[in-house]
Scaffold this active site. Structure first.
Site, PDB file in Angstrom:
ATOM      1  N   ASP A  22     -20.729  15.759   6.994  1.00 33.56           N
ATOM      2  CA  ASP A  22     -19.606  15.327   6.100  1.00 33.56           C
ATOM      3  C   ASP A  22     -20.313  13.911   5.520  1.00 33.56           C
ATOM      4  OD1 ASP A  22     -17.854  16.998   6.088  1.00 33.56           O
ATOM      5  OD2 ASP A  22     -16.919  16.201   7.888  1.00 33.56           O
ATOM      6  N   PHE A  37       0.156  -5.994   4.753  1.00 32.17           N
ATOM      7  CA  PHE A  37      -0.107  -4.650   4.209  1.00 32.17           C
ATOM      8  C   PHE A  37       0.914  -3.617   4.875  1.00 32.17           C
ATOM      9  CE2 PHE A  37      -1.596  -0.244   4.396  1.00 32.17           C
ATOM     10  CZ  PHE A  37      -1.959  -0.034   3.073  1.00 32.17           C
ATOM     11  N   THR A  80       4.596   0.621   1.358  1.00 30.28           N
ATOM     12  CA  THR A  80       4.276   0.157  -0.014  1.00 30.28           C
ATOM     13  C   THR A  80       2.744   0.233  -0.354  1.00 30.28           C
ATOM     14  OG1 THR A  80       3.760  -2.065   1.095  1.00 30.28           O
ATOM     15  CG2 THR A  80       5.980  -1.649   0.504  1.00 30.28           C
ATOM     16  N   ARG A  81       1.812   0.376   0.414  1.00 25.60           N
ATOM     17  CA  ARG A  81       0.341   0.342   0.215  1.00 25.60           C
ATOM     18  C   ARG A  81      -0.154  -0.918  -0.629  1.00 25.60           C
ATOM     19  NH1 ARG A  81      -1.318   5.566  -2.573  1.00 25.60           N
ATOM     20  NH2 ARG A  81       0.815   5.389  -3.647  1.00 25.60           N
TER      21      ARG A  81
END
Length: 678
Positions: free
Chosen positions: A272, A342, A346-347
């Site tokens: 990955d 943070f 709400t990000r």
């Protein structure tokens, strides 16, 4: 080694009652028989020593795994009628189905599933990655991780004795380890050689009695034991077990030795991008202003909004601003500022600074020299309970779509700028000042340290790396070319792993891969080497034959390297053991027929004393086992190169060395015995 043990009892019986073995034993040689018997017993003991050391190594690893388990106090939710209260409960007293409350800075006491709330969780204790993970209802939290934002309600999913780490400890402590196919193959060869040498020695014994050659049975037994591949027989189990233990020290749990062995035969590695080739933690690389704002404004705003942000992304923003010279002069204002932490809902995150602290961002300042205390009036604006006063400056950064919800105005080129950054595979982060968008920060995936070299090492060994990524083709091509991967699949879905694994196996290739999701489980199950992340789903961990407790996908390369080293170690010890027979042959054969055929003394090319030659060969045969234990436990020094290069190197070092070293060792032992005997 069982055969060596049997020969010990035979020689011991010869020492006790020599007449029972007439005419191949002599009563005058009882002391000599005792010496031979003791050496044979020592050989067997050294063999068990190698196994014991390997088992001890595994037990020590289990102890280190157990250190990951620790008792902490939890907040158990108890409902009595209509009343819900919190009861402080030790984590060891929790049971499956209990409800627990997880607040900011709490340590998750045990594996649990989130029922209510959205928060960020630090799983670095287990995963090694400092990037917080967003947890929402339906997600699992791992015991030992820490909540760093918001509040969660979770339901315990396991009893304390059934956690995944507990299962791994039981696996490590298990004394039974299934033999791998290569071990079975080598064992078959050893049995074959033992059968051949048994027939030869029995035939020599028959000839000696029939032709009255006066060959002593103890000498025949010495030749028999020395010709047997006792070295590899003694060290073979410890080589396999120590290989698994070396994985444990890297916090990788192998469910069977077969998985480690297959790793050494790997032809293809499926990797990955995120977490394996890139660090997973995005880093700030560029400040992009919008409208009439400047790069300096964006950089200073990013610095201020990130001062209280302890995430890797936040630290990278401060570092980039500092390197570009965008550091606000009045840093003391941050000490009394209002911090917007943070939130997963709400990000966004940010800071509110009062003008009274003596700080205000300049409106323009293209020269970088006109800095000072400027007074600007703003219309009071309220969002989520936060009001911006006319003497305050609020700086918020966050996801572009989240910023658009709180901004008073959006620049006309904002969406195009954000889309342009995203199309390159990078991550945009918007910045506002008093709800006015002033710029965008570009975050970029950073390659893991040394990943280029690791990929090159894999390719040198003839292993083909294949990169999977959900990014669009241009981004995938850029990352692949940076690390030297020729084959990649962009916009890949989790189920694509299964298709690649089965396709490669259909062409008789050995495939190693990583995974952490339920969708990865089918591919992990069918792959020859499947490495699951401990932070992944239970289905993935059950399907894989290895589990990385630190959840570092890049370890799949280490697993392959260790598998190669394990095979090379076994091959080196086998080559050395068989090559030893040449010197032992020339040490013992001249003694066998020295009495009846003096002309055979010409075979005594080492010039050994006829009375000490057998003892010298047997002592060397026994002593070489403990001397090779460190090699078996640590593995040979392994440097990635081609298969032919490794073969030639081992043939020269352990093949030629296996012939030369015994000549020298046996001669030195013979000299020592002669000097002791006077």
């Amino acid at each position: 080694m069982f055969i060596v043990e049997l020969t010990f009892f035979i020689v011991a019986a010869m020492a006790i009652y020599p007449p029972a073995f007439y005419p191949v034993a002599n009563s005058s040689m009882r002391i000599y028989y005792v010496e031979v018997a003791l050496i044979l017993l020592t050989t067997v003991w050294f063999s068990t020593l190698a196994d014991a050391l390997a088992e001890t190594q595994a037990k020590n690893t289990a102890t280190s795994l157990r250190s990951l388990e620790s008792e902490v106090q939890s907040k158990k939710i108890v409902t009595e009628g209509d009343v819900r209260r919190i009861v402080t409960t030790p984590s060891t007293a929790l049971r499956k189905g209990d409800l627990i409350l997880l607040e900011k800075n709490d340590v998750v006491p045990i594996d649990a599933g989130v029922l209510e709330g959205i928060g960020m969780v630090d799983e670095s204790l287990l995963t090694g990655e400092s990037t917080p993970v967003r947890k929402a209802p339906g997600d699992e939290v791992i015991g030992g991780s820490r909540v760093i934002s918001d509040t969660l309600t979770a339901r315990v999913t396991v009893n304390p004795e059934d956690t995944y780490i507990s299962e791994m400890i039981r696996l490590v402590e298990s004394s039974k380890r299934p033999r791998t196919p290569n071990e079975v193959a080598v064992t078959t060869v050893l049995i074959g050689l033992t059968a051949i040498f048994t027939i030869i020695v029995v035939a020599l014994l028959g000839l000696s009695v029939t032709l009255d050659l006066a060959v002593d049975l103890s000498v025949l037994i010495a030749l028999y034991v020395c010709l047997l591949p006792t070295t590899i027989g003694a060290l073979l189990p410890s080589i396999g077990l120590s290989g698994v233990s070396r994985l444990y020290r890297r916090k990788i749990v192998a469910k069977s030795g077969r998985a480690v062995e297959r790793a050494g035969d790997t032809d293809v590695i499926i990797l990955d991008k995120t977490g394996t080739i890139t660090v997973g933690n995005r880093q700030a690389v560029e400040f992009i202003p919008v409208s009439s704002h400047t790069e300096k404004e964006v950089g200073e705003a990013a610095f201020l909004s990130s001062w209280h942000d302890d995430t890797p992304e936040g630290r990278s923003l401060i570092r980039l601003a500092y390197e570009d010279g965008f550091v606000p002069r009045e840093l003391n204002a941050l000490g009394v500022s209002e911090v917007y932490e943070f939130s997963a809902s709400t990000r966004t995150s940010g800071v509110k600074i009062s003008q009274g602290t003596g700080f205000m961002l300049p409106k323009g300042d293209k020269s970088g020299r006109e800095r000072g205390r400027l007074r600007r009036k703003f219309e009071a604006h309220q969002e989520a309970g936060s009001v911006i006063g006319e003497d305050e400056v609020e700086i918020i950064k966050g996801a572009p779509d989240a910023i658009k919800k709180i901004a008073r105005s959006i620049p006309s080129n904002f969406d195009a700028l954000v889309d342009g950054i995203s199309s390159r595979g990078d991550t945009p982060l918007a910045v506002t000042r008093n709800r006015e968008v002033i710029g965008v920060i570009r975050l970029k995936d950073v390659l893991k340290p040394g990943i280029r070299e690791k990929i090159l090492s894999v390719k040198v060994m003839g292993i083909r790396p294949v990169m999977l990524t959900g990014d669009q083709p241009l981004t995938a091509k850029s990352i692949a070319s940076e690390v030297g991967i020729d084959e990649y699949r962009p916009e890949a879905k989790p189920e694509d792993k299964y298709d690649i694994v089965t396709r490669e196996q259909a062409e008789t290739r050995v495939v190693a891969m990583i995974g952490d999701g339920t969708n990865d489980a089918p591919a992990l199950a069918v792959a020859d080497v499947g490495l699951a992340m401990n932070s992944g789903t239970q289905a993935a961990k059950e399907a894989a034959n290895m589990v990385d407790l630190e959840s570092n996908p890049a370890k799949i390369i280490e697993v392959v390297m260790l598998g190669k080293q394990l095979l090379m170690t076994r091959g080196a010890v086998t080559t050395f053991s068989i090559a030893n027979d040449v010197a032992k042959y020339f040490a013992i054969v001249p003694v066998m027929f020295a009495t009846t055929h003096p002309e055979l003394k010409a075979l005594n090319i080492l010039g050994l004393g006829l009375n000490t030659a057998v003892l010298s060969a047997l002592i060397f045969n026994a002593a070489i086992i403990p001397l090779l234990i460190p090699l078996a436990m640590k593995g040979i020094r392994f440097k990635p190169t081609s298969t032919m290069g490794l073969f030639i190197k081992n043939a020269l070092i352990y093949g030629a060395g296996g012939i030369i070293v015994p000549f020298i060792g046996i001669k030195l032992i013979d000299i020592a015995l002669l000097s002791i005997g006077g």
